[in-house]
Design a protein around this motif. Structure first.
Motif, PDB file in Angstrom:
ATOM      1  N   ILE A  34      36.422 -22.483 -81.758  1.00  0.00           N
ATOM      2  CA  ILE A  34      36.200 -23.407 -80.658  1.00  0.00           C
ATOM      3  C   ILE A  34      37.497 -23.905 -79.915  1.00  0.00           C
ATOM      4  CG2 ILE A  34      35.328 -25.910 -80.257  1.00  0.00           C
ATOM      5  CD1 ILE A  34      33.138 -25.134 -82.298  1.00  0.00           C
ATOM      6  N   GLU A  35      38.534 -24.371 -80.741  1.00  0.00           N
ATOM      7  CA  GLU A  35      39.773 -24.511 -80.087  1.00  0.00           C
ATOM      8  C   GLU A  35      40.603 -23.467 -79.360  1.00  0.00           C
ATOM      9  OE1 GLU A  35      44.109 -26.399 -81.306  1.00  0.00           O
ATOM     10  OE2 GLU A  35      42.620 -26.117 -82.790  1.00  0.00           O
ATOM     11  N   PHE A  36      40.277 -22.224 -79.816  1.00  0.00           N
ATOM     12  CA  PHE A  36      40.682 -21.140 -78.997  1.00  0.00           C
ATOM     13  C   PHE A  36      39.938 -20.858 -77.814  1.00  0.00           C
ATOM     14  CE2 PHE A  36      39.937 -16.308 -77.982  1.00  0.00           C
ATOM     15  CZ  PHE A  36      41.136 -16.092 -77.921  1.00  0.00           C
ATOM     16  N   LEU A  37      38.644 -20.974 -77.796  1.00  0.00           N
ATOM     17  CA  LEU A  37      37.961 -20.812 -76.436  1.00  0.00           C
ATOM     18  C   LEU A  37      38.311 -22.145 -75.600  1.00  0.00           C
ATOM     19  CD1 LEU A  37      34.494 -20.052 -78.170  1.00  0.00           C
ATOM     20  CD2 LEU A  37      36.113 -18.496 -76.992  1.00  0.00           C
ATOM     21  N   LEU A  38      38.485 -23.111 -75.958  1.00  0.00           N
ATOM     22  CA  LEU A  38      38.545 -24.347 -75.199  1.00  0.00           C
ATOM     23  C   LEU A  38      40.193 -24.040 -74.443  1.00  0.00           C
ATOM     24  CD1 LEU A  38      37.458 -27.402 -77.204  1.00  0.00           C
ATOM     25  CD2 LEU A  38      36.460 -26.275 -74.763  1.00  0.00           C
ATOM     26  N   ARG A  39      41.205 -23.731 -75.238  1.00  0.00           N
ATOM     27  CA  ARG A  39      42.399 -23.328 -75.069  1.00  0.00           C
ATOM     28  C   ARG A  39      42.457 -22.291 -73.816  1.00  0.00           C
ATOM     29  NH1 ARG A  39      47.280 -25.043 -76.473  1.00  0.00           N
ATOM     30  NH2 ARG A  39      46.353 -25.867 -78.279  1.00  0.00           N
ATOM     31  N   ASP A  40      41.594 -21.290 -74.044  1.00  0.00           N
ATOM     32  CA  ASP A  40      41.766 -20.066 -73.080  1.00  0.00           C
ATOM     33  C   ASP A  40      41.234 -20.522 -72.024  1.00  0.00           C
ATOM     34  OD1 ASP A  40      41.970 -17.266 -72.721  1.00  0.00           O
ATOM     35  OD2 ASP A  40      39.697 -17.111 -72.760  1.00  0.00           O
ATOM     36  N   ALA A  41      39.731 -21.374 -71.807  1.00  0.00           N
ATOM     37  CA  ALA A  41      39.418 -21.912 -70.785  1.00  0.00           C
ATOM     38  C   ALA A  41      40.501 -22.672 -69.943  1.00  0.00           C
ATOM     39  CB  ALA A  41      38.266 -22.738 -70.911  1.00  0.00           C
ATOM     40  N   ALA A  42      40.812 -23.667 -70.764  1.00  0.00           N
ATOM     41  CA  ALA A  42      42.078 -24.639 -69.959  1.00  0.00           C
ATOM     42  C   ALA A  42      43.214 -23.810 -69.469  1.00  0.00           C
ATOM     43  CB  ALA A  42      42.707 -25.449 -70.925  1.00  0.00           C
ATOM     44  N   ARG A  43      43.875 -22.566 -70.036  1.00  0.00           N
ATOM     45  CA  ARG A  43      44.791 -21.894 -69.622  1.00  0.00           C
ATOM     46  C   ARG A  43      44.540 -20.963 -68.506  1.00  0.00           C
ATOM     47  NH1 ARG A  43      45.261 -16.735 -69.653  1.00  0.00           N
ATOM     48  NH2 ARG A  43      43.589 -16.190 -71.110  1.00  0.00           N
ATOM     49  N   ARG A  44      42.916 -20.574 -68.270  1.00  0.00           N
ATOM     50  CA  ARG A  44      42.612 -19.650 -67.102  1.00  0.00           C
ATOM     51  C   ARG A  44      42.424 -20.693 -66.097  1.00  0.00           C
ATOM     52  NH1 ARG A  44      37.734 -18.278 -68.274  1.00  0.00           N
ATOM     53  NH2 ARG A  44      37.585 -18.703 -70.632  1.00  0.00           N
ATOM     54  N   GLU A  45      42.212 -21.977 -66.336  1.00  0.00           N
ATOM     55  CA  GLU A  45      41.858 -22.909 -65.193  1.00  0.00           C
ATOM     56  C   GLU A  45      43.227 -23.355 -64.642  1.00  0.00           C
ATOM     57  OE1 GLU A  45      39.289 -23.591 -63.111  1.00  0.00           O
ATOM     58  OE2 GLU A  45      38.168 -22.249 -64.032  1.00  0.00           O
ATOM     59  N   GLY A  46      44.493 -23.082 -65.318  1.00  0.00           N
ATOM     60  CA  GLY A  46      45.733 -23.450 -64.859  1.00  0.00           C
ATOM     61  C   GLY A  46      46.049 -25.163 -65.381  1.00  0.00           C
ATOM     62  N   ARG A  47      45.289 -25.379 -66.453  1.00  0.00           N
ATOM     63  CA  ARG A  47      45.304 -26.772 -66.956  1.00  0.00           C
ATOM     64  C   ARG A  47      46.267 -27.108 -67.952  1.00  0.00           C
ATOM     65  NH1 ARG A  47      41.037 -30.159 -64.571  1.00  0.00           N
ATOM     66  NH2 ARG A  47      40.110 -28.869 -63.514  1.00  0.00           N
ATOM     67  N   LEU A  48      46.762 -25.988 -68.550  1.00  0.00           N
ATOM     68  CA  LEU A  48      48.063 -26.129 -69.630  1.00  0.00           C
ATOM     69  C   LEU A  48      49.119 -26.292 -69.202  1.00  0.00           C
ATOM     70  CD1 LEU A  48      46.624 -23.945 -72.445  1.00  0.00           C
ATOM     71  CD2 LEU A  48      46.646 -26.237 -72.344  1.00  0.00           C
ATOM     72  N   LYS A  49      50.013 -27.114 -69.241  1.00  0.00           N
ATOM     73  CA  LYS A  49      51.422 -26.989 -69.044  1.00  0.00           C
ATOM     74  C   LYS A  49      52.162 -26.163 -69.346  1.00  0.00           C
ATOM     75  CE  LYS A  49      51.156 -31.811 -68.103  1.00  0.00           C
ATOM     76  NZ  LYS A  49      51.794 -32.826 -66.988  1.00  0.00           N
ATOM     77  N   LYS A  50      52.181 -25.708 -70.499  1.00  0.00           N
ATOM     78  CA  LYS A  50      52.774 -24.639 -71.093  1.00  0.00           C
ATOM     79  C   LYS A  50      51.783 -23.782 -72.427  1.00  0.00           C
ATOM     80  CE  LYS A  50      55.406 -27.056 -74.611  1.00  0.00           C
ATOM     81  NZ  LYS A  50      56.868 -27.156 -75.340  1.00  0.00           N
ATOM     82  N   ASP A  51      51.854 -22.476 -72.314  1.00  0.00           N
ATOM     83  CA  ASP A  51      50.909 -21.763 -73.026  1.00  0.00           C
ATOM     84  C   ASP A  51      51.533 -21.441 -74.526  1.00  0.00           C
ATOM     85  OD1 ASP A  51      48.887 -20.255 -73.857  1.00  0.00           O
ATOM     86  OD2 ASP A  51      49.228 -18.542 -72.611  1.00  0.00           O
ATOM     87  N   LYS A  52      51.033 -22.319 -75.250  1.00  0.00           N
ATOM     88  CA  LYS A  52      51.835 -22.336 -76.821  1.00  0.00           C
ATOM     89  C   LYS A  52      51.038 -21.041 -77.403  1.00  0.00           C
ATOM     90  CE  LYS A  52      52.380 -27.083 -77.434  1.00  0.00           C
ATOM     91  NZ  LYS A  52      51.997 -28.217 -78.171  1.00  0.00           N
ATOM     92  N   LYS A  53      51.663 -20.079 -77.997  1.00  0.00           N
ATOM     93  CA  LYS A  53      51.185 -18.973 -78.702  1.00  0.00           C
ATOM     94  C   LYS A  53      50.708 -19.399 -79.966  1.00  0.00           C
ATOM     95  CE  LYS A  53      49.677 -14.717 -79.009  1.00  0.00           C
ATOM     96  NZ  LYS A  53      48.422 -14.380 -78.409  1.00  0.00           N
ATOM     97  N   LYS A  54      49.684 -19.551 -80.787  1.00  0.00           N
ATOM     98  CA  LYS A  54      49.301 -19.812 -81.897  1.00  0.00           C
ATOM     99  C   LYS A  54      49.444 -18.229 -82.779  1.00  0.00           C
ATOM    100  CE  LYS A  54      48.532 -24.168 -81.175  1.00  0.00           C
ATOM    101  NZ  LYS A  54      49.050 -25.054 -81.950  1.00  0.00           N
TER     102      LYS A  54
END
Length: 57
Positions: A34-54
């Motif tokens: 669920i966290e992966f899916l939410l992070r991916d959606a936020a990244r695709r929408e440009g809402r993450l300030k920096k893309d942290k690689k987990k």
């Protein structure tokens, strides 16, 4: 690692089963998926300030 925020999540049982099977296919826990899916959606929408690689992605 930063402390994670926990909160209750109400989710449709049918959707939960879908996510549960999907998580198993990706070798993740439901929570991690669920966290992966939410992070991916936020990244695709440009809402993450920096893309942290987990490590689990």
């Amino acid at each position: 690692m930063a402390k994670k925020k926990s909160f209750p999540l109400r989710i449709d049982p049918e959707l939960y089963e879908i996510i549960e099977r999907w998580a198993q296919e990706e070798f993740r826990s439901v929570n991690a998926h669920i966290e992966f899916l939410l992070r991916d959606a936020a990244r695709r929408e440009g809402r993450l300030k920096k893309d942290k690689k987990k490590t689990d992605e």
